[in-house]
Design a protein around this motif. Sequence first.
Motif, PDB file in Angstrom:
ATOM      1  N   PRO A   9      52.684  34.101  42.306  1.00  0.00           N
ATOM      2  CA  PRO A   9      51.862  34.908  41.395  1.00  0.00           C
ATOM      3  C   PRO A   9      52.367  36.337  41.259  1.00  0.00           C
ATOM      4  N   SER A  10      52.001  36.950  40.136  1.00  0.00           N
ATOM      5  CA  SER A  10      52.314  38.363  39.915  1.00  0.00           C
ATOM      6  C   SER A  10      51.104  39.192  40.326  1.00  0.00           C
ATOM      7  N   ASP A  11      50.432  39.824  39.362  1.00  0.00           N
ATOM      8  CA  ASP A  11      49.256  40.648  39.687  1.00  0.00           C
ATOM      9  C   ASP A  11      47.953  39.963  39.290  1.00  0.00           C
ATOM     10  N   THR A  12      48.032  38.696  38.839  1.00  0.00           N
ATOM     11  CA  THR A  12      46.861  38.018  38.290  1.00  0.00           C
ATOM     12  C   THR A  12      46.632  36.687  38.991  1.00  0.00           C
ATOM     13  N   LEU A  13      45.365  36.397  39.238  1.00  0.00           N
ATOM     14  CA  LEU A  13      44.972  35.126  39.846  1.00  0.00           C
ATOM     15  C   LEU A  13      44.165  34.354  38.810  1.00  0.00           C
ATOM     16  N   LEU A  14      44.777  33.292  38.265  1.00  0.00           N
ATOM     17  CA  LEU A  14      44.126  32.457  37.267  1.00  0.00           C
ATOM     18  C   LEU A  14      43.380  31.314  37.938  1.00  0.00           C
ATOM     19  N   GLN A  15      42.601  30.623  37.123  1.00  0.00           N
ATOM     20  CA  GLN A  15      41.899  29.447  37.614  1.00  0.00           C
ATOM     21  C   GLN A  15      42.889  28.426  38.170  1.00  0.00           C
TER      22      GLN A  15
END
Length: 806
Positions: free
Chosen positions: A151-157
């Motif tokens: 991951p980068s800076d975002t946590l998706l579903q």
Amino acid sequence: MGPVRNTSMPVLVLLLCCLCLDSGSALDTITSFQPIRDSDYIISNGSAFKLGFFSPVNSTNCYLEIWYNKKSVLPTQWVANKEKPLKDSSGFLTTSEDGNLVILDGQKEILWSSNVTNSVANSSAQLLDSGNLVLRESTTGKIVWESIQHPSDTLLQGMKFSTNVRTGEKVQFSSWKSPSDPSIGSFSSDLQPQTQSLVQIFIWKDGSPFWHIGPWSSRSSIEKPEMNSIYHDKFCLTEDEDGTYYFSCSYVSNSLFHYVMTTEGDIAARYWYYEKDDWGILWNAVKSECDVYGMCGAFGSCNSQSSPICSCLPGFEPKNTKEWNRGNWTSGCVRRTPLSQCAVVNSSIEAVKMDGFLKLKRMKVPDFADSSPAHENFGGSSTKSEDYCRQQCLENCSCIAYAYDSGTGCMSWTRSLIDIQKFSSGRVDLYIRVTYSELDKVGDVKKVVTISVIIGAIFISICTFLLWRWMAKQKVKVQELPLFNVEKLAKVTNNFHLSNKLGQGGFGPVYRGTWSDGQEVAVKRLSKASGQGLQEFMNEVVVISKLQHRNLVRLLGCCVEGEEKMLVYEYMPNKNPHKEKLLDWRKRFNIIEGIGRGLLYLHLDSRLRIIHRNLKAGNILLDKELNPKISNFGMAKIFRSNEDQANTSRVVGTYGYMSLEYAMEGRFLEKLDVFSFGVLLLGILSGRRNSSFYHDEKSMSLLEFAWKLWNASNIVALIDPIIYEPCFEMEILRCIHVGLLCVQEFAKDRPIVFVVISMLKSEIVDLPHPKQPAFIERQIALDTKPSQHRQRKCSDNNFTITMVQG
């Protein structure tokens, strides 16, 4: 004449090739034969996400990124070559000969690679609707690499970040260096398992703790209960056999919703607010200085509502008084009196001088906790469990504090207590170990405080009574709200003539009036026989005068003279023709959606956070274009920004629209209005009144009737025949489904208003199966029991101003 050549096949092949090349950007797959260049992109099969090259704002560098396809202005969700950007438009993404996914520049130098060591040739990459980019073996289809593991800076579903306690291997997400530079910044977040049952989540700043939350049980945190109320047990913490802990989040499907770590080190839960065409924030980690790790040092407690924000724990004093008084609290506090119990041999004489514990309510517990789940809750008795924790800590000379939570069990501390915070609600109680002499001091202080509080309460009560008497005789003064006298309102209503009477509710009668310029108004006059009084009147004036929304009725002014109290509203004309011609399906859906928008404004977007508490058909008015407007705010409750629920000993509202936790326990939160909205929605779709508030054992409530039809797979029978058309059946059934989700018995199962609106608009495709509603007969049966602790003020909903009915 020479032989005739058949050219149709080559032309067809050429045409298909051209079409494929032209539509290559619309595919969801990348191979060595289908690379992505600077201007190309791929879109996931369900059109949820897009992958391509992109340059951030104020930057000429180029990166391979994944972002939401629905809105081009939405931020990047994942970046591949964040440490090695392309400097021009000559780069491209493809699969290499060894099967890896690679980004090459113009000179075919590798800038980024998936780095799979045992990949095979002829692999392909596919962008999924979850936002996950996967690399597959062509022969077996096995996934050998996926972007959600990096991951980068975002946590998706569906994304997970993890820690392996055996190998130390971690998957974490990190902030960007700046809004125009996606390379790894100063902040990162990961899991920190302390023991088998205690796991914490940390934000790190350049390798040092910046923020922490924990301990965390399998689905919730004892320190952030507002997260649990928003996401309804959608967090999941799991452990596999090799010692890896995984943390994941599952949100509503197909929604523009994610976690993001900002460049300042905050974690924000963001959703796309379609009406404002902008981001909304449902939750963020760092809300005040007190959320910063160790703000007050060891044995210091932080309270953002106090000044100064830091104070020493009971029994402790500043380690460096001069620095502490200057506002530098990093050195923390030290114990005033050493603990005595473990310094002497136990004897009958010393037994009376044992150490004890001081209770600190509603605290964020310190870092470095130890767990002790061995007591197994003593058959569910929290009192015995807490006693067990206390005894275990008291018998351990190294134990300096303990806490108990039903989901986590016993927690104890043997090291310095760091990162403690005081809250106004929720959380757990923390018990600090002190010597017996400190307990005596606290007892003396409590006596002084108790006497002072009693005297102060008496004084305040007298002043409050005198102020109330004065306010009852004076004109109400509300900023920017016009005041009218009785004479003027009597004139415009023809001295409150019966011919101008529009209706009557719990407050009193409502009359139509006409100003001299022809403008019509509605005058609401408090009846002397009304169960409502000055409190409800003042509440409505204060609340609604500060609200502005197209789906809320507008207050034009008020009047207070002697015993007369009146409110002046914009007039909602009741000129409806026959219901068969007026309220077709489209009009009813617009009414439902408008009520939802007004409710969302009250709960989330207004200057005040408001729970209506009496949402029903009689309190929904329609203007001449049939736009719905929520009215009657006399029973509304204003919440502070850090509150998520409250209790009352004075239950008000209308039977049939009350949720079970409110009617029986006086506990109310936003889900009370969601329940009422669900009842209202089912009534509009079925054309039936909710008769559940009548004490008639033979009558069946609307909720019970709808639930029986649902279980019998005959929910179509609930639809009002006036609005039923085969082409609208699926839309109407979806609305009924949403209504049943809103009236579920337990508040945690009901969606919040934002989610309800997304469901109604079909932005959320897959709806959960509803659970049994809270039938009002059960409430009435419980309500027949005598109680000296609850007052109830409920109406039968017999009179309304404007009926919203099928």
